[in-house]
Write a protein that holds these residues in place. Sequence first.
Motif, PDB file in Angstrom:
ATOM      1  N   ALA A 172       0.726  -1.328  -0.026  1.00 14.13           N
ATOM      2  CA  ALA A 172       0.037  -0.089  -0.067  1.00 14.13           C
ATOM      3  C   ALA A 172       0.851   1.447   0.062  1.00 14.13           C
ATOM      4  O   ALA A 172       0.511   2.347  -0.615  1.00 14.13           O
ATOM      5  CB  ALA A 172      -0.902  -0.077   1.351  1.00 14.13           C
ATOM      6  N   GLU A 266      -6.042   1.766  -1.634  1.00 13.94           N
ATOM      7  CA  GLU A 266      -5.554   0.187  -2.296  1.00 13.94           C
ATOM      8  C   GLU A 266      -6.774  -0.703  -2.390  1.00 13.94           C
ATOM      9  O   GLU A 266      -6.863  -1.369  -3.465  1.00 13.94           O
ATOM     10  CB  GLU A 266      -4.645  -0.270  -1.213  1.00 13.94           C
ATOM     11  CG  GLU A 266      -4.039  -1.670  -1.923  1.00 13.94           C
ATOM     12  CD  GLU A 266      -3.326  -2.215  -0.683  1.00 13.94           C
ATOM     13  OE1 GLU A 266      -2.166  -2.988  -0.991  1.00 13.94           O
ATOM     14  OE2 GLU A 266      -3.560  -2.274   0.467  1.00 13.94           O
ATOM     15  N   GLY A 292      -1.282   2.175  -8.172  1.00 15.17           N
ATOM     16  CA  GLY A 292      -1.624   0.884  -8.331  1.00 15.17           C
ATOM     17  C   GLY A 292      -1.419   0.288  -9.634  1.00 15.17           C
ATOM     18  O   GLY A 292      -1.696   1.167 -10.633  1.00 15.17           O
TER      19      GLY A 292
END
Length: 662
Positions: A172, A266, A292
């Motif tokens: 994360a 996340e 991400g």
Amino acid sequence: MAEPSIFFEEVNERQGVFHRRAFVLGGFAGLGLVALGGRLAQLQLVETQRYEKLSASNQFNFKLMPPPRGLIVDRNGVVLASNRPNFRLLVARDKGIDVPGTLKTLANFVPLDDARQARLTRDINSAPKRAPVEVMEDMTWEQFSAINLRNPELPGVTADMGEVRVYPHGGAFAHVVGYVAKVNKTDITETGPNSEPIMLNPGFRIGKQGVEKAFDLDLRGKPGARKVEVDANGREVRADPEGDIPAVPGKEIKLTIDADVQLRAEQVFGEESGAAVMMDCRTGDILCMFSGPSFDANRFVRGLTGPEYRALAEYERKPLFNKALTATYPPGSTFKTLVALSALEHGYDPHTVHVCNKAWPWGGRVWHCDEAHGAQDLKGAIATSCDIYFYQVGLFLGPDKIAETARKFGLGEIFDIGIPGQKSGLVPDTAYKRRTFKKDPVWHPGETPSMAIGQGYTHLNPLQLCVQAARIANGQKALHPRLIRSIGGVEQKSGAAWGDLPVDKQHLAFVREAMAAVTTVGTAAAVADLGLGPNIKMAGKTGTAQAYSYGGGRGAHGAVGQWKLRDHAWFIAYAPIEEPRYAISVLVEHGGFGAQAAAPRAREIMRVALLKDPELRARIEKPLPLPAAPTGPESGDIVPDLPDQPLDPNSQPGLPAGTPTA
């Protein structure tokens, strides 16, 4: 007869010569004895302490010990990077040690295949004498105990306990916090901190990315030393703990990041590719900077195998790439807020009406819009994201005026947030065209409409768009993002200490009203409701940016077709509308329409930040009035209904489908 006088003269002369030589030699001998006595006195009396230390140094050695690396924590003290115990196995080359045989014996207790033994044999033989080489780390307690029990039978082998870096939240925070890794030859320098002997310690690691790299020297601390008694060959005989020199731990780095907000980002991204950046509209503090898909930084601490690294590097969604800072994209319709502001700053009448029939012929070609919006003024064009309206606003302004306003809001700028890797992107103007295109240095009128809707040469990163949203929401300060809150307890410069915005406040108020209309009656009305009551609403702007030209069927409009050919989805926002606290920008790479892919994710991330704010939560959780007390003989059996429970930030609705496009 006279006596021969010559006889006595010769004797006297010889005796004189003898006495002179004896006196000279005696003087030399005396001087030698005086010098010898003086030197002995100097050694035994004057320099006693020095030679005592030299003598002790032959008996005792100091082994450098790495210091505990400083912690990295979030704004609330949640640990993002810490240290844990690590059982290590070390082998040092020394006289009389059979390295291959020793490794073969160790293979009975720890997993060491033949290939690894051969590689370790080369490493140990090429290392300096008695310099330990790490054979294995993260041994189990059983392995550690078994080797220590047999230590007298294994010369040159040491099983000890050190520390290794650990990242509790995995991927994360990987792009922000970074990771540490073992020192390699290119890290060692002839001078400076990277020339110190501790760099050669087998357990020492240095920062390789993110905060770990940028503040490596602060996090390192100062090494200590362990005092040990050695024999004539330099082998350790016993430890002397009383003579140990304690290490100085590294400094604690406190970030402005909020771990809960980052973890929520996340969650909502899942396997999607993109980034989310959130800032405090009052201070410039970055609460979230997520990219991400990410990677597990703990795997880099131990070292990736070749296949593992290739799998990450070759994945099309690029988990090693920090999309919040390093990647740049066309901003799409989010750029229209600044085009509108620039128009107001240069005398444009916001009541000017243009008609959108989904197609607009100009300049020898037809320009398109997603919908036929009909007659629109400036505020309505922002709310509905009408391209045809902004084509004409762009022609009214020209590229230089648009670029001038965009730069006032942080676009095209690199901010000093403490970590490397930012790309400035591009806010084009006529000077850029002259510098870059030598064969065609003229800015053509047909290039302006594309710029006005955030396409063409314009490329920006999510951090810049978050700064744009935060400055619009603040309305007063030229906020700068701040990621590092304190270093070793020393507070860093606030992001609000950079002066005021050089724009008309009434024009900013107009843009804020238009962004509020986007989420109430415009393109994001169906997905932007925070569900936190009538007092907490969000304003924003959707954006859908072409990744490729649609010509020849190459690009894909919306979330259809091949993933890498789809449009990018954007959403910038701030909340609450009346008293802005937090601004956010969300990019879903190749996600399709901004209203469908980016806005719902921004909403979920924003909810967590708002619900964690004590003042706003108090407004959300106003207690319901108690029901009237029942009367009558059976009132004791009546139980009134409980008031609604407080909203749980972790119980979020799913992302709706079929929402309007941007």
